[in-house]
Design a protein around this motif. Structure first.
Motif, PDB file in Angstrom:
ATOM      1  N   SER A  81      -9.347   0.054   0.890  1.00 11.33           N
ATOM      2  CA  SER A  81     -10.321   1.089   0.559  1.00 11.33           C
ATOM      3  C   SER A  81     -10.371   2.179   1.623  1.00 11.33           C
ATOM      4  CB  SER A  81     -11.703   0.453   0.404  1.00 11.33           C
ATOM      5  OG  SER A  81     -12.682   1.455   0.369  1.00 11.33           O
ATOM      6  N   ASP A 118      -1.789  -1.879  -3.503  1.00 14.10           N
ATOM      7  CA  ASP A 118      -3.024  -1.162  -3.197  1.00 14.10           C
ATOM      8  C   ASP A 118      -3.262  -1.155  -1.684  1.00 14.10           C
ATOM      9  OD1 ASP A 118      -5.362   0.182  -3.587  1.00 14.10           O
ATOM     10  OD2 ASP A 118      -6.456  -1.482  -4.504  1.00 14.10           O
ATOM     11  N   ARG A 131      -0.670   1.223  -0.130  1.00 10.30           N
ATOM     12  CA  ARG A 131      -0.854   2.655  -0.379  1.00 10.30           C
ATOM     13  C   ARG A 131      -2.127   3.178   0.268  1.00 10.30           C
ATOM     14  NH1 ARG A 131      -1.717   0.736  -5.949  1.00 10.30           N
ATOM     15  NH2 ARG A 131      -3.914   0.986  -6.501  1.00 10.30           N
ATOM     16  N   THR A 132      -3.132   2.298   0.414  1.00 11.47           N
ATOM     17  CA  THR A 132      -4.352   2.745   1.075  1.00 11.47           C
ATOM     18  C   THR A 132      -4.067   3.097   2.539  1.00 11.47           C
ATOM     19  OG1 THR A 132      -5.610   1.317  -0.393  1.00 11.47           O
ATOM     20  CG2 THR A 132      -6.763   2.166   1.527  1.00 11.47           C
ATOM     21  N   ASN A 141      -2.600   6.409   2.384  1.00  9.00           N
ATOM     22  CA  ASN A 141      -3.617   7.412   2.034  1.00  9.00           C
ATOM     23  C   ASN A 141      -4.363   7.934   3.256  1.00  9.00           C
ATOM     24  OD1 ASN A 141      -3.074   7.220  -0.675  1.00  9.00           O
ATOM     25  ND2 ASN A 141      -4.776   5.851  -1.158  1.00  9.00           N
TER      26      ASN A 141
HETATM   27  N1  ASP Z   1      -7.449   1.785  -2.914  1.00 13.53           N
HETATM   28  C1  ASP Z   1      -7.021   3.142  -2.763  1.00 13.53           C
HETATM   29  C2  ASP Z   1      -7.784   3.796  -1.651  1.00 13.53           C
HETATM   30  O1  ASP Z   1      -8.903   3.467  -1.376  1.00 13.53           O
HETATM   31  C3  ASP Z   1      -7.166   3.923  -4.016  1.00 13.53           C
HETATM   32  C4  ASP Z   1      -6.224   3.383  -5.053  1.00 13.53           C
HETATM   33  O2  ASP Z   1      -5.071   3.835  -5.080  1.00 13.53           O
HETATM   34  O3  ASP Z   1      -6.613   2.488  -5.796  1.00 13.53           O
HETATM   35  O4  ASP Z   1      -7.268   4.664  -1.001  1.00 13.53           O
END
Ligand code: ASP
Length: 409
Positions: A264, A376, A379-380, A383
């Motif tokens: 997250s 997830d 990638r988080t 992100n």
């Molecule tokens: N879990 C990811 C985030 O919080 C969002 C997602 O791609 O589901 O960045």
């Protein structure tokens, strides 16, 4: 750095314990999971989530107030959005290229029986108009990040404009921010145990068998994530941020491990900001503005997953996408990743919007849902790294304007 090692040990032990229990004693796992792993993980998640709404409010208000004049605010806002859009577009392009190169969906996967209930994705117009909250308190109660950000920018702007008149409130916000940062430090001591619980629970439930069939899809997403992190962010930080990429990744690594264990961006925000401010020396006003915004709208890792998943599903269902459709995929995936909330799993739900746009079966999501947890997590981590890279780049580019008047905080 000692904390990073502890978190990594927690992650690794969690994965090992989860896997061993999954293979040897599934019943025992259920007991452990109910009374130990999940509670540990949930406790940690709750502790950091507890801070998210106040941190976003205090830090964006403070960030905006200390950016001072509207010109500076506009300039930084513009640069931030440009960076976000550009990197997300690069991310999805890498994803599409790799998906075409490796063809993960041509491995003889049978789509029959795949079922997925799609929730209707909101329209683009609705998404934009609802950024302005009609009731900011409600936005905070509901944790609607974009609305809290909008409200905080307004309040921060007013504080900057009113100057001396509202000194008291500015001080209050500043001290509120101090309290939150202090609590982040405190809570981070619990991170290794939280990471252990989260990983043991996730891996124990999933095992590795479930992953085998999807290995090529996962591999393509992983490769794209790694290329994007190293090449795109590495070169942006180096060329535009004038920072050694190794310093960047090393300094930000603790936040990446927390993003990995929590899946997250929002929950990780307190830690991402701390790492950027302390280890990467991003000035507080810039970090406070760029990172909360990024944790909410800038999701390159999610865009990568959505790009690979779209092509994967097209390949599984034997559908060829035209060039125009590919351009649509890029556009909608950029929008979908902006609309994705920084909480676990939402990226996959927003994928429905991309699939619908190019008339691919939304049921295809069912094929990848089982292994999405591990993606997830990864990638988080990407992100939030994108947000930190942006903060570093914006901070460097603002140096030449540093003599401009700002409200002291
Ligand atoms: N879990 C990811 C985030 O919080 C969002 C997602 O791609 O589901 O960045």
């Amino acid at each position: 750095m000692k904390l990073t090692i502890k978190i990594l040990v927690g992650l690794l032990l969690g994965a090992i314990v989860g896997l061993i229990l999954h293979i040897t004693a599934p019943d025992l796992f259920t007991g452990f999971d109910t009374y130990l792993f999940s509670p540990l993980g949930t406790l940690f998640l709750n502790l950091i989530k507890m801070l998210v709404v106040p941190i976003v409010f205090f830090s964006i208000t403070l960030g905006t107030a200390s950016l001072g004049n509207p010109r500076k605010l506009g300039r930084i806002g513009g640069k931030t959005l440009a960076f976000f859009l550009a990197t997300t577009t690069v991310a999805i392009t890498i994803a599409l290229a790799l998906a075409y190169l490796f063809k993960p969906g041509n491995a003889g996967i049978d789509p029959t029986g795949a079922e997925f209930e799609s929730t209707k994705a909101p329209s683009v117009v609705d998404t934009f108009t609802s950024i302005i909250p009609t009731n900011p308190i409600q936005s905070m109660v509901e944790g609607n990040m974009l609305q809290i950000i909008a409200f905080s920018i307004f309040v921060g702007f007013a504080l900057a404009m009113l100057g001396k008149k509202t000194e008291g409130i500015l001080k209050l916000v500043e001290q509120g921010n101090e309290i939150m940062m202090f609590l982040v430090n405190l809570i981070m001591r619990f991170a290794p145990y939280g990471a252990f619980g989260l990983l043991a629970s996730a891996i124990g439930r999933m095992g590795i068998d479930g992953m085998k069939a999807m290995i090529s899809y996962m591999a393509v997403v992983f490769i794209a994530l790694i290329i994007h992190a190293i090449v795109t962010y590495g070169s942006a930080v180096y060329a535009l941020g004038k920072m050694n990429p190794i310093t960047f990744f090393k300094g930000f690594f603790p936040a990446m491990t927390v993003a990995f264990s929590t899946s997250s961006s929002s929950s990780t925000l307190p830690i991402s900001m701390k790492m950027a401010q302390e280890n990467l020396k991003v000035p507080k006003p810039i970090s406070s503005f760029v990172q909360p915004l990024g944790a909410t709208i800038n999701m390159d890792g999610t865009a990568i997953m959505q790009g690979v998943a779209t092509i994967f599903i097209a390949q599984v269902y034997n559908t060829d996408l035209s060039f125009t459709q590919l351009v649509m995929v890029v556009l909608t995936a950029v929008l979908a990743s902006i609309g994705t909330a920084g909480v676990p799993g939402v990226g996959l739900i927003m994928l429905a919007m991309v699939l619908q746009q190019v008339d691919l079966p939304v049921e295809g999501i069912a094929l990848i849902i089982g292994i999405d947890r591990i993606l997830d997590m990864t990638r988080t981590a990407v992100n939030i790294t994108g947000d930190a890279a942006c903060a570093v780049v914006v901070a460097e580019s603002e140096k030449k304007h540093s003599k401009e008047s700002t409200v002291e905080v």
